[in-house]
Design an enzyme around this catalytic site. Sequence first.
Site, PDB file in Angstrom:
ATOM      1  N   CYS A 184      -6.109   2.042   5.975  1.00  0.00           N
ATOM      2  CA  CYS A 184      -6.630   0.610   6.443  1.00  0.00           C
ATOM      3  C   CYS A 184      -5.972   0.381   7.855  1.00  0.00           C
ATOM      4  CB  CYS A 184      -6.593  -0.286   5.336  1.00  0.00           C
ATOM      5  SG  CYS A 184      -4.763  -1.041   5.329  1.00  0.00           S
ATOM      6  N   HIS A 236       0.890  -1.166   0.191  1.00  0.00           N
ATOM      7  CA  HIS A 236       0.176   0.004  -0.071  1.00  0.00           C
ATOM      8  C   HIS A 236       0.703   1.156  -0.046  1.00  0.00           C
ATOM      9  CE1 HIS A 236      -3.977  -1.856   1.747  1.00  0.00           C
ATOM     10  NE2 HIS A 236      -3.193  -2.617   0.795  1.00  0.00           N
ATOM     11  N   GLU A 246       1.026   3.899   1.632  1.00  0.00           N
ATOM     12  CA  GLU A 246       1.300   4.352   3.218  1.00  0.00           C
ATOM     13  C   GLU A 246       2.620   3.513   3.623  1.00  0.00           C
ATOM     14  OE1 GLU A 246      -3.243   4.296   3.557  1.00  0.00           O
ATOM     15  OE2 GLU A 246      -1.688   3.316   2.227  1.00  0.00           O
ATOM     16  N   CYS A 303      -2.365  -0.185   7.638  1.00  0.00           N
ATOM     17  CA  CYS A 303      -1.485   0.987   7.384  1.00  0.00           C
ATOM     18  C   CYS A 303      -1.493   1.774   8.542  1.00  0.00           C
ATOM     19  CB  CYS A 303      -1.805   1.834   6.140  1.00  0.00           C
ATOM     20  SG  CYS A 303      -1.643   1.055   4.650  1.00  0.00           S
TER      21      CYS A 303
END
Length: 166
Positions: free
Chosen positions: A96, A66, A68, A99
Amino acid sequence: MGNDHPGTGAARPGPSDDDFVRDALTEARRGAERGEVPIGAVVVVDGVVVGRAHNQPIASADPTAHAEVLALREAARAAGNYRLPGATLYVTLEPCVMCCGAALHARVARVVYGAADPKAGAVESLYRLLEDARWNHRVAVRGGVLADECGVLLRAFFETRRGGGR
């Protein structure tokens, strides 16, 4: 006088949260160009971007790729430390669970995000992980920065594809 306007003595304003979310939007667009869900992130310390990334789970065959997480990894390498005290994580979509966990473990000071994520958001939408009093670290949160622009980018991406996910 390094931060002063010449001749005025007035402090020059630094980049704003909006500016850094715009940087994250640039990353998100790069991801979209590569067929990834358009989510971008930047990590900022003392007004300087030290990490930047867009989502890459498809290209890297890595479910943890992801934006992040990748931006935090880059920032940690730049700092030579997995802890990033004083850092702000800017992201186009509410982080999420994974993250949020990465932000907590990195000890970032703030998370600033654009659009809320009612399906997977763990900052405010589904969970409030960053404000859970049981953690030994607190993360300040600001949501909704350029939310419309961030949301439009995501909706446009998904309108061109059927199905999909983060």
